[in-house]
Motif scaffolding. Sequence first.
Motif, PDB file in Angstrom:
ATOM      1  N   UNK A  86      -9.469  -1.782   0.119  1.00  0.00           N
ATOM      2  CA  UNK A  86      -9.419  -1.442   1.544  1.00  0.00           C
ATOM      3  C   UNK A  86      -8.288  -2.190   2.247  1.00  0.00           C
ATOM      4  N   UNK A  87      -8.169  -3.473   1.988  1.00  0.00           N
ATOM      5  CA  UNK A  87      -7.109  -4.262   2.613  1.00  0.00           C
ATOM      6  C   UNK A  87      -5.732  -3.758   2.185  1.00  0.00           C
ATOM      7  N   UNK A  88      -5.620  -3.366   0.923  1.00  0.00           N
ATOM      8  CA  UNK A  88      -4.347  -2.862   0.421  1.00  0.00           C
ATOM      9  C   UNK A  88      -3.960  -1.570   1.135  1.00  0.00           C
ATOM     10  N   UNK A  89      -4.900  -0.625   1.214  1.00  0.00           N
ATOM     11  CA  UNK A  89      -4.605   0.659   1.861  1.00  0.00           C
ATOM     12  C   UNK A  89      -4.271   0.455   3.333  1.00  0.00           C
ATOM     13  N   UNK A  90      -5.116  -0.268   4.047  1.00  0.00           N
ATOM     14  CA  UNK A  90      -4.880  -0.492   5.469  1.00  0.00           C
ATOM     15  C   UNK A  90      -3.562  -1.235   5.707  1.00  0.00           C
ATOM     16  N   UNK A  91      -3.344  -2.289   4.930  1.00  0.00           N
ATOM     17  CA  UNK A  91      -2.143  -3.103   5.125  1.00  0.00           C
ATOM     18  C   UNK A  91      -0.864  -2.352   4.821  1.00  0.00           C
ATOM     19  N   UNK A  92      -0.879  -1.560   3.747  1.00  0.00           N
ATOM     20  CA  UNK A  92       0.327  -0.822   3.378  1.00  0.00           C
ATOM     21  C   UNK A  92       0.627   0.281   4.384  1.00  0.00           C
ATOM     22  N   UNK A  93      -0.416   0.993   4.834  1.00  0.00           N
ATOM     23  CA  UNK A  93      -0.214   2.048   5.832  1.00  0.00           C
ATOM     24  C   UNK A  93       0.296   1.445   7.141  1.00  0.00           C
ATOM     25  N   UNK A  94      -0.309   0.334   7.558  1.00  0.00           N
ATOM     26  CA  UNK A  94       0.122  -0.312   8.797  1.00  0.00           C
ATOM     27  C   UNK A  94       1.593  -0.727   8.703  1.00  0.00           C
ATOM     28  N   UNK A  95       1.977  -1.290   7.567  1.00  0.00           N
ATOM     29  CA  UNK A  95       3.356  -1.724   7.390  1.00  0.00           C
ATOM     30  C   UNK A  95       4.312  -0.544   7.450  1.00  0.00           C
ATOM     31  N   UNK A  96       3.981   0.542   6.766  1.00  0.00           N
ATOM     32  CA  UNK A  96       4.872   1.704   6.743  1.00  0.00           C
ATOM     33  C   UNK A  96       4.973   2.378   8.109  1.00  0.00           C
ATOM     34  N   UNK A  97       3.916   2.301   8.892  1.00  0.00           N
ATOM     35  CA  UNK A  97       3.957   2.885  10.236  1.00  0.00           C
ATOM     36  C   UNK A  97       4.761   2.018  11.203  1.00  0.00           C
ATOM     37  N   UNK A  98       4.659   0.706  11.051  1.00  0.00           N
ATOM     38  CA  UNK A  98       5.227  -0.194  12.043  1.00  0.00           C
ATOM     39  C   UNK A  98       6.612  -0.731  11.693  1.00  0.00           C
ATOM     40  N   UNK A  99       6.971  -0.717  10.427  1.00  0.00           N
ATOM     41  CA  UNK A  99       8.241  -1.323  10.007  1.00  0.00           C
ATOM     42  C   UNK A  99       9.147  -0.253   9.408  1.00  0.00           C
ATOM     43  N   UNK A 100      10.039   0.278  10.229  1.00  0.00           N
ATOM     44  CA  UNK A 100      10.926   1.351   9.763  1.00  0.00           C
ATOM     45  C   UNK A 100      11.875   0.872   8.669  1.00  0.00           C
ATOM     46  N   UNK A 101      12.219  -0.404   8.670  1.00  0.00           N
ATOM     47  CA  UNK A 101      13.143  -0.902   7.657  1.00  0.00           C
ATOM     48  C   UNK A 101      12.501  -0.939   6.277  1.00  0.00           C
ATOM     49  N   UNK A 102      11.233  -1.295   6.187  1.00  0.00           N
ATOM     50  CA  UNK A 102      10.551  -1.335   4.890  1.00  0.00           C
ATOM     51  C   UNK A 102      10.530   0.045   4.238  1.00  0.00           C
ATOM     52  N   UNK A 103      10.525   1.077   5.078  1.00  0.00           N
ATOM     53  CA  UNK A 103      10.531   2.436   4.531  1.00  0.00           C
ATOM     54  C   UNK A 103      11.764   2.705   3.672  1.00  0.00           C
ATOM     55  N   UNK A 104      12.816   1.911   3.860  1.00  0.00           N
ATOM     56  CA  UNK A 104      14.012   2.072   3.033  1.00  0.00           C
ATOM     57  C   UNK A 104      13.695   1.902   1.551  1.00  0.00           C
ATOM     58  N   UNK A 105      12.704   1.066   1.238  1.00  0.00           N
ATOM     59  CA  UNK A 105      12.330   0.846  -0.156  1.00  0.00           C
ATOM     60  C   UNK A 105      11.739   2.090  -0.810  1.00  0.00           C
TER      61      UNK A 105
END
Length: 202
Positions: A86-105
């Motif tokens: 649960x923490x993995x799914x929530x944390x990864x989705x939150x990161x991808x929604x909020x951090x446009x730069x991480x999406x570069x990966x």
Amino acid sequence: MAVTKRLPSSERRKQIVKAGLELCRAAGIASLRTEKIARKIGVTPGALFRHYPTKSAILHDMSRSLLARLRDSVPADSSDPREWIEEFVRGRVRLLREDEEVRLLFSDGFIAALPEEAQAEVHDAFKKSWVTLNEKVRQIQSAGEARADLATHELAAAVVGLIQAVLHPPLADLPEWSSPETVWATARDLLGIRQPALKGGR
């Protein structure tokens, strides 16, 4: 061009990486030029190369910066398996929604532009997350806490697919779909977990 004050090399390198990521986010990796980075931070191209010998070295540190953010979204391995998922799914989705730069990966073009060593580091980071997710799913299946009609790797792959769907239209454009809560609820149903692992959610 206004020249900025002299900074310690470590601070200047952080500034260069930050500028490179901002430029990539705004216009894509194909448009990234060292002279653009230099202009953005107010130094000459020659000064830039006093801190980084090549553009590839800049790209490598850019990818390391992004990987550090990605790793920060991964829960500790000691977590309860259901809580970890649960923490993995929530944390990864939150990161991808909020951090446009991480999406570069998650961009093939960005990865292809990296030096080989950096590409290997990105691959290893994703592989480590996959191996851990797969193991946590196996553990909840073994404990009878998840559906058993699909193989472990099939369930884990489906969870990864749900997470990455938030990167792509039309789902990415639907707030009611792409929130951490909604993606987790869908993943929980897919896994056959009847109750949320974290009381009250996060």
